[in-house]
Design an enzyme around this catalytic site. Structure first.
Site, PDB file in Angstrom:
ATOM      1  N   GLY A 247       0.823  -1.204   0.000  1.00 58.47           N
ATOM      2  CA  GLY A 247       0.000   0.000   0.000  1.00 58.47           C
ATOM      3  C   GLY A 247       0.854   1.251   0.000  1.00 58.47           C
ATOM      4  N   SER A 248       0.298   2.329   0.490  1.00 60.76           N
ATOM      5  CA  SER A 248       0.988   3.614   0.467  1.00 60.76           C
ATOM      6  C   SER A 248       2.081   3.668   1.523  1.00 60.76           C
ATOM      7  CB  SER A 248      -0.011   4.750   0.706  1.00 60.76           C
ATOM      8  OG  SER A 248      -0.470   4.729   2.055  1.00 60.76           O
ATOM      9  N   VAL A 251       0.627   4.812   5.050  1.00 61.44           N
ATOM     10  CA  VAL A 251       0.058   3.746   5.879  1.00 61.44           C
ATOM     11  C   VAL A 251       1.135   2.749   6.267  1.00 61.44           C
ATOM     12  CG1 VAL A 251      -1.680   1.914   5.998  1.00 61.44           C
ATOM     13  CG2 VAL A 251      -2.197   4.058   4.808  1.00 61.44           C
ATOM     14  N   GLY A 252       2.082   2.503   5.354  1.00 62.59           N
ATOM     15  CA  GLY A 252       3.159   1.565   5.640  1.00 62.59           C
ATOM     16  C   GLY A 252       3.983   1.960   6.852  1.00 62.59           C
ATOM     17  N   GLU A 269       5.712  -3.455   1.000  1.00 67.58           N
ATOM     18  CA  GLU A 269       5.819  -3.093  -0.414  1.00 67.58           C
ATOM     19  C   GLU A 269       5.029  -1.806  -0.603  1.00 67.58           C
ATOM     20  OE1 GLU A 269       7.749  -4.412  -2.437  1.00 67.58           O
ATOM     21  OE2 GLU A 269       8.118  -6.471  -1.804  1.00 67.58           O
ATOM     22  N   CYS A 303       2.786   0.182  -8.685  1.00 70.55           N
ATOM     23  CA  CYS A 303       3.878   0.720  -7.879  1.00 70.55           C
ATOM     24  C   CYS A 303       5.152   0.846  -8.708  1.00 70.55           C
ATOM     25  CB  CYS A 303       4.120  -0.134  -6.636  1.00 70.55           C
ATOM     26  SG  CYS A 303       4.312  -1.883  -6.980  1.00 70.55           S
TER      27      CYS A 303
END
Length: 516
Positions: A247-248, A251-252, A269, A303
Site C-alpha cells: 500500500g501507500s 500507511v506503511g 511493499e 507501484c
C-alpha cells in the site's frame, strides 16, 4: 457499453459470485457474519457488481484462533505434499484464468489483457512455489569443536497476515500465500475495500482444491472488513508473526510502527517513483515503447509505473516528439473492450489526485506537453477516465518528489550520466529503475555501487513488468521488503542454528575452560 455487453453476469455466475456475498472464509467454506453490508461498483461504468457482508472484530478473533489450530496441523505436513496442494491451486487458477482476469479487469479497471496477466502471475508463483517446496534448504558449517556438527534449518513461522492493495487485487495475495503455504504457514488475507469481489472469487476457485486434499479449515482465510473493525488490532496482534502489507508509504509507516512495537516482522511493499534514463546511445524506439506502457499502462496505477524519464539533452526533443506521437495513438475506454489501451482510474478520488498533480506541476513552473484532461460523455459516465499526461518538469519540484498514483509522467534533461543517476536516486522512494543504452560502460555504471539505489534496476527494459523468478521490492520509502522469487521464501520461515555433539566430551566454544 453495459455489463451485459461484456458478459460480466455470466462470468460472475461461473466464479460463484451472487448478488449477496459473505466476506468471511476459512478456506473450506463461507461463514455467516453480521458485519455491515456494502455494495461494490465498477469504475468502468459505475454499475453494481454485487454486495458483500463484511466481517466483524469478533469474526477476526475467531479466525485467528482457527488459524492457530490449523497451523499446528499444517506445519507437520511434509513440504512436498504442501507443494502438491499449491500445484493444484495453480491448475485451478489456469482453469479459471479468463473469468478471473475478466473480473479483475472490471472491478479494478485495468484492461483485460492486464487482468489475464495478473492471473498468470498467480499461476507462475504457484509453479515457482511447487519447486521451492523441495528446496527449503539450510547449510552445514564446520564446528571449531572436535566431533561436533553445525547446521542451519528453516521451520514454519505461523500465521501470515496479508494486506493487499487495489491495483493488484489477486496477484499480490498469491505472491505471499503460495510461498507461505509451502513454508508450512497459514494465511489471513485482508484485501483492499475497493476490490473485494475478486478476493471472494479467488476463495471460490481454491475451495475445491483445499477440500479435495483434506487441508484443515483455517489454513487459507479471507477476512473482508472495514479498518474500524480490523485494522490496528491486526497489525498489533502478537499472534501474527509476519504481516505483509502492500500500500501507500503513509500507511506503511504506521504498519511498521505497530508491528515493530511488538517485535514482529513486517514485509512492506510501498510507494514507487520510478525513472527511466535515456542516454544518447539508446534505441529510442524501444525506450519510447517502454515509457508508454510503463507510464500509461494500468492507468498509471502500478507501484512500478514509470513516473519520471530522465533524457540526455541531445535526444530530448526527438524523444518527446516520438512519445507524444505514441500517446496520441492510445485509446482510453472500457477495460473489457479489446481495443482499449487504458481503462479508468479506480475512483473519483484518484481522478482528483490526478488533477491536483497536473495543476501542481504547472504552478511549480512545469509545462504540460500532452493530455491531463478528465473525460466525460458517453462511455465515460463513471467519471474515472482521464487522458494520460506528459509534463516537462524539474527534479526538485515537490510534485515530482511524490508518487501520484495516476498516468502522469515527468520529463527532464541531463548532461552527464552522473547527473542522471543523481536525479534518478534523488527521490524518497527506491523501487524500480531502468536505463536505455547500448554503451556497456553506461549500463555497468548504472548497475554498480554508485548507480541506481533501487531494489530493481533494469537495462533496456522498462520499470514495470517484473518476472516471478526474481525477488520483488525496493529500498528507502518503498519499505525494504522482498516478495516473489529468489530466496524471498525465507521471510516466511524462522531460521534455526543447530549444533550436535557426538563425542563424550563437553568442550566450550572459544576454548573457554569452566571446570567444576
Amino acid at each position: 457499453m453495459t455489463i451485459k455487453h461484456f458478459s460480466i453476469a455470466e462470468t460472475l455466475v461461473r466464479l460463484g459470485i451472487g448478488e449477496e456475498n459473505m466476506g468471511l472464509s476459512n478456506g473450506l467454506g463461507w461463514n455467516e457474519t453480521t458485519g455491515r453490508q456494502v455494495s461494490v461498483y465498477s469504475p468502468a461504468d459505475g454499475k453494481l457488481i454485487g454486495s458483500l457482508r463484511q466481517a466483524t472484530a469478533a469474526d477476526y478473533e475467531h479466525t485467528v484462533a482457527l488459524a492457530n489450530e490449523a497451523f499446528k496441523k499444517w506445519r507437520m505436513v511434509p513440504a512436498p505434499r504442501r507443494g502438491e496442494v499449491v500445484r493444484q491451486i495453480g491448475q485451478a487458477l489456469r482453469d479459471s484464468k479468463e473469468d478471473l482476469g475478466r473480473l479483475v479487469s472490471y472491478e479494478m479497471g485495468k484492461i483485460y489483457q492486464e487482468g489475464l496477466g495478473e492471473v498468470q502471475e498467480m499461476i507462475d508463483i504457484a509453479d515457482f512455489a511447487v519447486g521451492q517446496s523441495r528446496q527449503l534448504y539450510g547449510f552445514t558449517m564446520h564446528s571449531e569443536r572436535e566431533r561436533h556438527r553445525m547446521y542451519e534449518q528453516y521451520h514454519p513461522l505461523g500465521i501470515v497476515g496479508v494486506v493487499t492493495s487495489f491495483n493488484f487485487p489477486v496477484a499480490v495475495w498469491a505472491w505471499n500465500a503460495m510461498l507461505a503455504l509451502i513454508a508450512g504457514d497459514v494465511v489471513i488475507w485482508k484485501p483492499s475495500s475497493k476490490v473485494m469481489i475478486s478476493a471472494v472469487a479467488v476463495h471460490n476457485i481454491i475451495r475445491e482444491v483445499l477440500v479435495r486434499n483434506d487441508v484443515p479449515e483455517g489454513v487459507l482465510n479471507l477476512v473482508i472488513a472495514a479498518s474500524s473493525e480490523i485494522g490496528d488490532n491486526f497489525f498489533s496482534d502478537k499472534r501474527i508473526p509476519l504481516v505483509s502489507f502492500t500500500g501507500s508509504t503513509h500507511v506503511g509507516r504506521k504498519v511498521s510502527r505497530l508491528v515493530g512495537e511488538r517485535l514482529g516482522r513486517s514485509l512492506l511493499e510501498l510507494g514507487g517513483n520510478n525513472a527511466i534514463i535515456v542516454t544518447p546511445s539508446a534505441n529510442l524506439e524501444m525506450a519510447v515503447r517502454a515509457t508508454v506502457f510503463g507510464a500509461a499502462g494500468t492507468a498509471g496505477q502500478r507501484c512500478t509505473t514509470t513516473r519520471r524519464v530522465v533524457l540526455h539533452e541531445n535526444v530530448y526533443d526527438q524523444f518527446v516528439d516520438k512519445l507524444i506521437g505514441a500517446y496520441k495513438q492510445l485509446r482510453v475506454g472500457h477495460p473489457l473492450d479489446v481495443a482499449t489501451h487504458i481503462g479508468p482510474l479506480i475512483s473519483k478520488a484518484s481522478v482528483s489526485d490526478f488533477k491536483f498533480a497536473v495543476n501542481k506541476v504547472q504552478q511549480e513552473g512545469g509545462r504540460i506537453l500532452y493530455g491531463g484532461d478528465v473525460l466525460s460523455g458517453e462511455g465515460f459516465e463513471s467519471g474515472c477516465y482521464v487522458v494520460p499526461c506528459i509534463a516537462e518538469a524539474q527534479p526538485h519540484f515537490s510534485i515530482v518528489q511524490e508518487e501520484t498514483f495516476a498516468p502522469i509522467v515527468y520529463l527532464m534533461k541531463y548532461s552527464t550520466l552522473e547527473e542522471a543517476v543523481a536525479i534518478q536516486n534523488g527521490v524518497p522512494q527506491g523501487l524500480s529503475s531502468a536505463i536505455f543504452t547500448t554503451n556497456l560502460v553506461e549500463s555497468e555504471q548504472f548497475l554498480s555501487h554508485e548507480g541506481s539505489d533501487c531494489g530493481i534496476a533494469n537495462v533496456n527494459i522498462g520499470t514495470s513488468g517484473a518476472e516471478i523468478g526474481g525477488a520483488f521490492g525496493g529500498e528507502k520509502d518503498t519499505g525494504g521488503g522482498r516478495e516473489s522469487g529468489s530466496d524471498a521464501w525465507k521471510i516466511y520461515m524462522r531460521r534455526q542454528t543447530n549444533t550436535i555433539n557426538f563425542s563424550s566430551e563437553l568442550p566450550l566454544a572459544q576454548g573457554i575452560k569452566f571446570d567444576v
